[in-house]
Design an enzyme around this catalytic site. Sequence first.
Site, PDB file in Angstrom:
ATOM      1  N   HIS A   1      71.696   7.872  11.474  1.00  0.00           N
ATOM      2  CA  HIS A   1      70.701   7.189  10.768  1.00  0.00           C
ATOM      3  C   HIS A   1      71.235   6.563   9.439  1.00  0.00           C
ATOM      4  O   HIS A   1      70.962   7.528   8.547  1.00  0.00           O
ATOM      5  CB  HIS A   1      69.557   8.340  10.327  1.00  0.00           C
ATOM      6  CG  HIS A   1      68.896   8.735  11.915  1.00  0.00           C
ATOM      7  ND1 HIS A   1      69.390   9.374  12.404  1.00  0.00           N
ATOM      8  CD2 HIS A   1      67.427   8.222  11.783  1.00  0.00           C
ATOM      9  CE1 HIS A   1      68.945   9.864  13.353  1.00  0.00           C
ATOM     10  NE2 HIS A   1      67.473   9.234  12.988  1.00  0.00           N
TER      11      HIS A   1
ATOM     12  N   GLU B   1      66.188   2.606  17.977  1.00  0.00           N
ATOM     13  CA  GLU B   1      64.289   2.199  17.820  1.00  0.00           C
ATOM     14  C   GLU B   1      64.085   1.205  16.612  1.00  0.00           C
ATOM     15  O   GLU B   1      63.614   1.436  16.547  1.00  0.00           O
ATOM     16  CB  GLU B   1      64.312   3.757  17.132  1.00  0.00           C
ATOM     17  CG  GLU B   1      64.678   4.817  17.771  1.00  0.00           C
ATOM     18  CD  GLU B   1      64.287   6.213  17.665  1.00  0.00           C
ATOM     19  OE1 GLU B   1      63.482   6.573  16.556  1.00  0.00           O
ATOM     20  OE2 GLU B   1      64.360   7.523  18.455  1.00  0.00           O
TER      21      GLU B   1
ATOM     22  N   TRP C   1      60.030   1.938  12.094  1.00  0.00           N
ATOM     23  CA  TRP C   1      60.472   2.855  10.597  1.00  0.00           C
ATOM     24  C   TRP C   1      61.330   3.109  10.272  1.00  0.00           C
ATOM     25  O   TRP C   1      61.765   3.799   9.205  1.00  0.00           O
ATOM     26  CB  TRP C   1      59.979   4.444  10.923  1.00  0.00           C
ATOM     27  CG  TRP C   1      60.370   4.272  13.084  1.00  0.00           C
ATOM     28  CD1 TRP C   1      62.156   4.587  13.280  1.00  0.00           C
ATOM     29  CD2 TRP C   1      59.809   4.397  14.076  1.00  0.00           C
ATOM     30  NE1 TRP C   1      62.284   4.614  14.755  1.00  0.00           N
ATOM     31  CE2 TRP C   1      60.631   4.706  14.966  1.00  0.00           C
ATOM     32  CE3 TRP C   1      58.271   3.725  14.164  1.00  0.00           C
ATOM     33  CZ2 TRP C   1      60.197   4.274  16.674  1.00  0.00           C
ATOM     34  CZ3 TRP C   1      58.410   3.440  15.831  1.00  0.00           C
ATOM     35  CH2 TRP C   1      59.335   3.977  16.850  1.00  0.00           C
TER      36      TRP C   1
ATOM     37  N   TYR D   1      59.773   9.510  23.732  1.00  0.00           N
ATOM     38  CA  TYR D   1      58.923  11.125  22.877  1.00  0.00           C
ATOM     39  C   TYR D   1      58.040  10.746  24.068  1.00  0.00           C
ATOM     40  O   TYR D   1      57.106   9.394  23.933  1.00  0.00           O
ATOM     41  CB  TYR D   1      58.859  10.953  21.947  1.00  0.00           C
ATOM     42  CG  TYR D   1      60.057  11.413  21.823  1.00  0.00           C
ATOM     43  CD1 TYR D   1      60.541  12.658  20.815  1.00  0.00           C
ATOM     44  CD2 TYR D   1      60.632  10.328  20.148  1.00  0.00           C
ATOM     45  CE1 TYR D   1      62.035  13.081  20.588  1.00  0.00           C
ATOM     46  CE2 TYR D   1      62.170  11.313  20.039  1.00  0.00           C
ATOM     47  CZ  TYR D   1      62.383  12.546  19.456  1.00  0.00           C
ATOM     48  OH  TYR D   1      63.974  12.482  19.642  1.00  0.00           O
TER      49      TYR D   1
ATOM     50  N   GLU E   1      67.673   9.160  23.924  1.00  0.00           N
ATOM     51  CA  GLU E   1      67.064  10.284  23.425  1.00  0.00           C
ATOM     52  C   GLU E   1      65.597  10.295  23.973  1.00  0.00           C
ATOM     53  O   GLU E   1      64.851   9.511  24.085  1.00  0.00           O
ATOM     54  CB  GLU E   1      66.663   9.770  21.655  1.00  0.00           C
ATOM     55  CG  GLU E   1      66.180  11.092  20.779  1.00  0.00           C
ATOM     56  CD  GLU E   1      66.567  10.261  19.178  1.00  0.00           C
ATOM     57  OE1 GLU E   1      67.044   9.851  18.947  1.00  0.00           O
ATOM     58  OE2 GLU E   1      65.451  10.634  18.699  1.00  0.00           O
TER      59      GLU E   1
ATOM     60  N   ASN F   1      67.662  18.299  19.508  1.00  0.00           N
ATOM     61  CA  ASN F   1      66.781  19.906  19.248  1.00  0.00           C
ATOM     62  C   ASN F   1      65.947  20.091  19.141  1.00  0.00           C
ATOM     63  O   ASN F   1      64.847  19.236  18.593  1.00  0.00           O
ATOM     64  CB  ASN F   1      68.048  20.172  17.890  1.00  0.00           C
ATOM     65  CG  ASN F   1      68.240  19.463  16.911  1.00  0.00           C
ATOM     66  OD1 ASN F   1      67.324  18.539  16.498  1.00  0.00           O
ATOM     67  ND2 ASN F   1      68.628  19.929  16.084  1.00  0.00           N
TER      68      ASN F   1
END
EC number: 3.2.1.78
Length: 362
Positions: A131, A193, A198, A268, A292, A325
């Site tokens: 990140h 991503e 974002w 997600y 992910e 997590n």
Amino acid sequence: MFKKHTISLLIIFLLASAVLAKPIEAHTVSPVNPNAQQTTKTVMNWLAHLPNRTENRVLSGAFGGYSHDTFSMAEADRIRSATGQSPAIYGCDYARGWLETANIEDSIDVSCNGDLMSYWKNGGIPQISLHLANPAFQSGHFKTPITNDQYKKILDSSTVEGKRLNAMLSKIADGLQELENQGVPVLFRPLHEMNGEWFWWGLTSYNQKDNERISLYKQLYKKIYHYMTDTRGLDHLIWVYSPDANRDFKTDFYPGASYVDIVGLDAYFQDAYSINGYDQLTALNKPFAFTEVGPQTANGSFDYSLFINAIKQKYPKTIYFLAWNDEWSAAVNKGASALYHDSWTLNKGEIWNGDSLTPIVE
């Protein structure tokens, strides 16, 4: 005449039998780095063959946290307490891109390396993500949008912005070098991503295609690849490309088959059977993973047994998943035991058979 005909048929039969008896030549899938270490080559080939199995074919995975800030073995311990199994893949993020530091490279931390080395030696595989802080600023701002002109400055090593990027990459490479020195292969997932709006390296508007931005992203990805591979000579990395499942343009940012070993989706979701992008990503003819994953509504009600069932029914080429997590963890949601004990799931301790990886199925 009959005797000669019989002998001829016998010869043809024997020749055909010899051809049929010849072993089928193994199909080897190699990393994109031609100089990859032998262990990395072996792991890459093994991963690529997992979908040929009838069981033990999807590696479990979990995110352990951000190095120095939140990383620990606590997530692995939680999963083991909930399921009696440990994830085959364990993830760490080197880059704490939100930190306001005096020097941007101070946001990079590699102290999770010790645990990753131990995880490898005890039968697991490490994964590293980034990140990254925003080089358009002194530090931090990993979610602050930038213009394409700012992006170009980041790609230019002669600018202040370019030097900030290079300082981070140098420190990341130092950490990766520690793992290579110990013979530890790494699933390396930079710039994830990118089709979302974002992170600074991705799009700036929701599902608005920007061809210049896409080109700049590809240049950045390739710059990182060539720095790690050619400049620093890191030969233990398995390169992972991972767009977001809930945005468009999943393959538009793809830097090319020569730069990617594994393709995947960061997903997600509430309905595991309705994840977008599987067909698009698998059409790139690379091994596929859920790089992910987690529930979109993180309140402990998600049933992870539905996820492994969906993999079996809708996404059968999947070679691994890595669940996030905290509240997204399988350990604090439903179905963790079913996920980790499914016949398709492969956990830590089930990868190796003595000093060799478990057999490949052609």
